[in-house]
Design a protein around this motif. Structure first.
Motif, PDB file in Angstrom:
ATOM      1  N   GLU A 227     -16.126 -25.012 -89.337  1.00 63.35           N
ATOM      2  CA  GLU A 227     -16.859 -23.747 -89.246  1.00 63.35           C
ATOM      3  C   GLU A 227     -17.838 -23.639 -90.414  1.00 63.35           C
ATOM      4  OE1 GLU A 227     -15.991 -18.918 -88.948  1.00 63.35           O
ATOM      5  OE2 GLU A 227     -14.344 -20.374 -88.849  1.00 63.35           O
ATOM      6  N   THR A 228     -19.087 -23.373 -90.094  1.00 64.36           N
ATOM      7  CA  THR A 228     -20.114 -23.258 -91.130  1.00 64.36           C
ATOM      8  C   THR A 228     -20.379 -21.793 -91.461  1.00 64.36           C
ATOM      9  OG1 THR A 228     -21.873 -23.314 -89.452  1.00 64.36           O
ATOM     10  CG2 THR A 228     -21.236 -25.417 -90.459  1.00 64.36           C
ATOM     11  N   PRO A 229     -20.786 -21.512 -92.703  1.00 63.88           N
ATOM     12  CA  PRO A 229     -21.112 -20.138 -93.083  1.00 63.88           C
ATOM     13  C   PRO A 229     -22.293 -19.585 -92.290  1.00 63.88           C
ATOM     14  CG  PRO A 229     -20.820 -21.546 -95.014  1.00 63.88           C
ATOM     15  CD  PRO A 229     -20.891 -22.449 -93.824  1.00 63.88           C
ATOM     16  N   SER A 230     -22.482 -18.291 -92.359  1.00 66.50           N
ATOM     17  CA  SER A 230     -23.544 -17.639 -91.583  1.00 66.50           C
ATOM     18  C   SER A 230     -24.935 -18.052 -92.033  1.00 66.50           C
ATOM     19  CB  SER A 230     -23.408 -16.116 -91.684  1.00 66.50           C
ATOM     20  OG  SER A 230     -23.467 -15.690 -93.041  1.00 66.50           O
ATOM     21  N   ASN A 231     -25.073 -18.520 -93.266  1.00 63.78           N
ATOM     22  CA  ASN A 231     -26.394 -18.932 -93.757  1.00 63.78           C
ATOM     23  C   ASN A 231     -26.639 -20.429 -93.577  1.00 63.78           C
ATOM     24  OD1 ASN A 231     -24.443 -19.463 -95.717  1.00 63.78           O
ATOM     25  ND2 ASN A 231     -25.836 -19.104 -97.436  1.00 63.78           N
ATOM     26  N   VAL A 232     -25.928 -21.032 -92.626  1.00 64.66           N
ATOM     27  CA  VAL A 232     -26.155 -22.423 -92.249  1.00 64.66           C
ATOM     28  C   VAL A 232     -26.534 -22.484 -90.774  1.00 64.66           C
ATOM     29  CG1 VAL A 232     -25.098 -24.702 -91.942  1.00 64.66           C
ATOM     30  CG2 VAL A 232     -24.566 -23.343 -93.973  1.00 64.66           C
TER      31      VAL A 232
END
Length: 252
Positions: free
Chosen positions: A45-50
Motif C-alpha cells: 500500500e502506497t501513501p496518498s502522495n504517491v
C-alpha cells in the motif's frame, strides 16, 4: 532545487529493491510527492502522495504517460531517479555446453538498463526545465549503473556493457542539460541485498559479504536511498559517477 521538502520525484523501479527504498526514504524526508514507476505490480500500500504507474522504461508511450500523470497530479517534477534494471549471468561462450551468449538476453539487458535510462531522461528533461530556477538550478537526474562497469567479472558482459553505457552518458548528459540548470549524477552500487538475492543460496550471500572489505556485508537499499538524498541536497555534485560499494573490487 536542493531541498527535499516540497520536491516531486519520479522514481523508476519503485516496486521493490533500491527504487522502493529510495521512494520511502524521500517520503520520510518530506518530499511533496512521488511518481512511482515499475513494470512490476506494486504489492504494498502506497501513501496518498504517491502515484503508481506500471510500464516499461524503454517504451516511449509508457514513460510519457507517467510524466503526464506526474504533471497532472503534482504540477511539477524536480528529481528523476532511475533505479529500474535487469541482469543476466552468462559467459560470452559456454564451451562446455558449446553455447554462445543469447543475443536476445544481451539485447534485453541493454534495452532496459541503458536505453531505458536514456529514454526516461530524454523525456523528463522538458518537464524538469519548466521549473523556475533557484540558485541557477531547476532539477536533477540520478542514474543507477553498477560497479560491474569497472570490474566486469565472469558472466557479466551484458550487465557490464549496459552499466558502462550509463556511466559514459553521465557527463555528456550533464553538459547537455547544464544550460537549463539540470544536474546529472550516476550511482554505481556494489552488491546490495534486494529481493533478487532471496533466490541465492546462503553460502553465495556469505561469499559476497566476505568479498566486501568494509563493512563486510551486502549493501542495504536504505544506504543507496540515503546517498540519493545526499546528492540531491548537495548542489555542486554534477556529472559524477559515485561508487557505493564498501570498497569491493569484483574478481575475475
Amino acid at each position: 532545487m536542493c531541498s527535499l521538502p516540497g520536491m516531486v520525484a519520479f522514481v523508476t523501479g519503485a516496486a521493490s529493491g533500491l527504487g522502493k527504498a529510495t521512494m520511502l526514504h524521500l517520503l520520510n524526508r518530506g518530499v511533496k510527492g512521488v511518481l512511482a514507476f515499475d513494470i512490476q505490480k506494486f504489492q504494498f500500500e502506497t501513501p496518498s502522495n504517491v502515484v503508481t504507474v506500471n510500464g516499461d522504461i524503454s517504451h516511449e508511450e509508457h514513460v510519457n504517460e507517467a510524466l503526464t500523470k506526474c504533471k497532472e497530479h503534482f504540477g511539477k517534477l524536480n528529481a528523476v531517479i532511475n533505479c529500474a534494471g535487469v541482469s543476466v549471468a552468462f559467459k560470452l561462450h559456454n564451451f562446455g555446453a558449446n553455447k554462445a551468449h543469447n543475443l536476445d538476453d544481451f539485447r534485453r539487458v541493454f534495452e532496459i538498463c541503458a536505453l531505458g535510462t536514456f529514454n526516461v531522461n530524454r523525456l523528463s528533461a522538458g518537464l524538469l526545465a519548466e521549473n523556475e530556477p533557484e540558485g541557477g538550478l531547476k532539477g536533477i537526474i540520478i542514474n543507477t549503473s553498477s560497479v560491474s562497469a569497472f570490474d566486469g567479472t565472469v558472466g557479466q558482459v551484458a550487465h557490464s556493457a549496459a552499466s558502462g553505457a550509463i556511466n559514459s552518458m553521465t557527463l555528456p548528459m550533464a553538459r547537455d542539460l547544464s544550460v537549463e540548470g539540470i544536474r546529472v549524477v550516476t550511482i554505481a552500487p556494489g552488491i546490495f541485498y534486494t529481493p533478487l538475492m532471496d533466490r541465492m543460496p546462503a553460502e553465495t550471500l556469505q561469499y559476497f559479504a566476505e568479498m566486501t572489505p568494509c563493512p563486510s556485508r551486502l549493501g542495504k537499499p536504505e544506504e543507496f536511498a540515503h546517498l540519493v538524498a545526499s546528492i540531491i541536497e548537495n548542489p555542486f555534485i554534477n556529472g559524477s559517477i559515485i561508487r557505493l560499494d564498501g570498497a569491493i573490487r569484483l574478481p575475475a
